[in-house]
Scaffold this motif. Structure first.
Motif, PDB file in Angstrom:
ATOM      1  N   GLU A  80      50.441  43.941  -4.579  1.00  0.00           N
ATOM      2  CA  GLU A  80      49.484  44.506  -5.606  1.00  0.00           C
ATOM      3  C   GLU A  80      48.394  43.664  -5.549  1.00  0.00           C
ATOM      4  O   GLU A  80      47.247  44.201  -5.695  1.00  0.00           O
ATOM      5  N   VAL A  81      48.163  42.145  -5.396  1.00  0.00           N
ATOM      6  CA  VAL A  81      47.038  41.566  -5.239  1.00  0.00           C
ATOM      7  C   VAL A  81      46.450  42.081  -3.904  1.00  0.00           C
ATOM      8  O   VAL A  81      44.877  42.060  -3.848  1.00  0.00           O
ATOM      9  N   GLU A  82      47.018  42.191  -2.878  1.00  0.00           N
ATOM     10  CA  GLU A  82      46.418  42.551  -1.562  1.00  0.00           C
ATOM     11  C   GLU A  82      45.864  43.913  -1.702  1.00  0.00           C
ATOM     12  O   GLU A  82      44.676  44.255  -1.139  1.00  0.00           O
ATOM     13  N   ARG A  83      46.384  44.739  -2.560  1.00  0.00           N
ATOM     14  CA  ARG A  83      45.786  46.322  -2.780  1.00  0.00           C
ATOM     15  C   ARG A  83      44.679  46.016  -3.273  1.00  0.00           C
ATOM     16  O   ARG A  83      43.583  46.959  -3.046  1.00  0.00           O
ATOM     17  N   CYS A  84      44.496  45.266  -4.615  1.00  0.00           N
ATOM     18  CA  CYS A  84      43.147  45.173  -4.937  1.00  0.00           C
ATOM     19  C   CYS A  84      42.318  44.340  -4.089  1.00  0.00           C
ATOM     20  O   CYS A  84      40.864  44.800  -4.435  1.00  0.00           O
ATOM     21  N   LEU A  85      42.639  43.635  -3.356  1.00  0.00           N
ATOM     22  CA  LEU A  85      41.471  43.126  -2.557  1.00  0.00           C
ATOM     23  C   LEU A  85      41.058  43.877  -1.395  1.00  0.00           C
ATOM     24  O   LEU A  85      39.983  43.998  -1.034  1.00  0.00           O
ATOM     25  N   GLU A  86      41.829  44.737  -0.925  1.00  0.00           N
ATOM     26  CA  GLU A  86      41.535  45.842   0.292  1.00  0.00           C
ATOM     27  C   GLU A  86      40.584  46.953  -0.761  1.00  0.00           C
ATOM     28  O   GLU A  86      39.489  47.398  -0.098  1.00  0.00           O
ATOM     29  N   GLU A  87      40.795  47.246  -1.967  1.00  0.00           N
ATOM     30  CA  GLU A  87      39.918  48.363  -2.561  1.00  0.00           C
ATOM     31  C   GLU A  87      38.656  47.499  -3.252  1.00  0.00           C
ATOM     32  O   GLU A  87      37.948  48.220  -4.142  1.00  0.00           O
ATOM     33  N   ARG A  88      38.722  46.020  -3.036  1.00  0.00           N
ATOM     34  CA  ARG A  88      37.488  45.534  -3.686  1.00  0.00           C
ATOM     35  C   ARG A  88      37.499  45.197  -5.083  1.00  0.00           C
ATOM     36  O   ARG A  88      36.404  45.230  -5.858  1.00  0.00           O
ATOM     37  N   THR A  89      38.743  45.447  -5.790  1.00  0.00           N
ATOM     38  CA  THR A  89      38.707  45.469  -7.201  1.00  0.00           C
ATOM     39  C   THR A  89      38.642  43.727  -7.535  1.00  0.00           C
ATOM     40  O   THR A  89      37.945  43.638  -8.525  1.00  0.00           O
ATOM     41  N   ILE A  90      39.249  43.228  -6.657  1.00  0.00           N
ATOM     42  CA  ILE A  90      39.232  41.691  -6.715  1.00  0.00           C
ATOM     43  C   ILE A  90      38.133  41.150  -5.901  1.00  0.00           C
ATOM     44  O   ILE A  90      38.365  41.396  -4.762  1.00  0.00           O
ATOM     45  N   ARG A  91      37.428  40.358  -6.316  1.00  0.00           N
ATOM     46  CA  ARG A  91      36.417  39.445  -5.383  1.00  0.00           C
ATOM     47  C   ARG A  91      36.881  38.112  -5.584  1.00  0.00           C
ATOM     48  O   ARG A  91      37.216  37.589  -6.464  1.00  0.00           O
TER      49      ARG A  91
END
Length: 114
Positions: A80-91
């Protein structure tokens, strides 16, 4: 004890079918044998991403990252963290997803490869 007799050909066919079933079961992947998901708590994730736990709380409050509660602790799936990083949800401070993955896996001692 009861003795059962059968023809040799019937016995060979039966053994062959049992072997086929055994091979099928041995090759089948059970869900529990598939890759085991790594979980991080809030402190681990904040540290790995180089963000504060308060920023992580804002991400949760805004429903930008999913999590599960386990004994009063927020836990995050690595996928889930990787998904957020890929989608740029998390910087975060790591320059890219591979840096994050490498940093996390080195810190925790996980040896899994994707």
């Amino acid at each position: 004890m009861e003795v059962i007799t059968m023809e040799s050909d019937a016995y060979k066919r039966l053994v062959s079918k049992i072997e086929q079933i055994a091979d099928f079961v041995a090759e089948a992947k059970l869900p529990s044998e598939e890759k085991k998901e790594a979980w991080l708590d809030s402190n681990q994730l904040a540290d790995a991403l180089g963000i504060s736990t308060r920023t992580l709380q804002r991400l949760r409050d805004d429903n930008l990252i999913s999590y599960s509660m386990l004994r009063g602790r927020c836990m995050y799936k690595l996928s889930e963290v990787e998904r957020c990083l890929e989608e740029r949800t998390i910087r975060c401070k790591p320059g890219n997803l591979e840096d994050f993955r490498r940093n996390y896996l080195n810190r925790t001692g996980h040896d899994k490869k994707r």
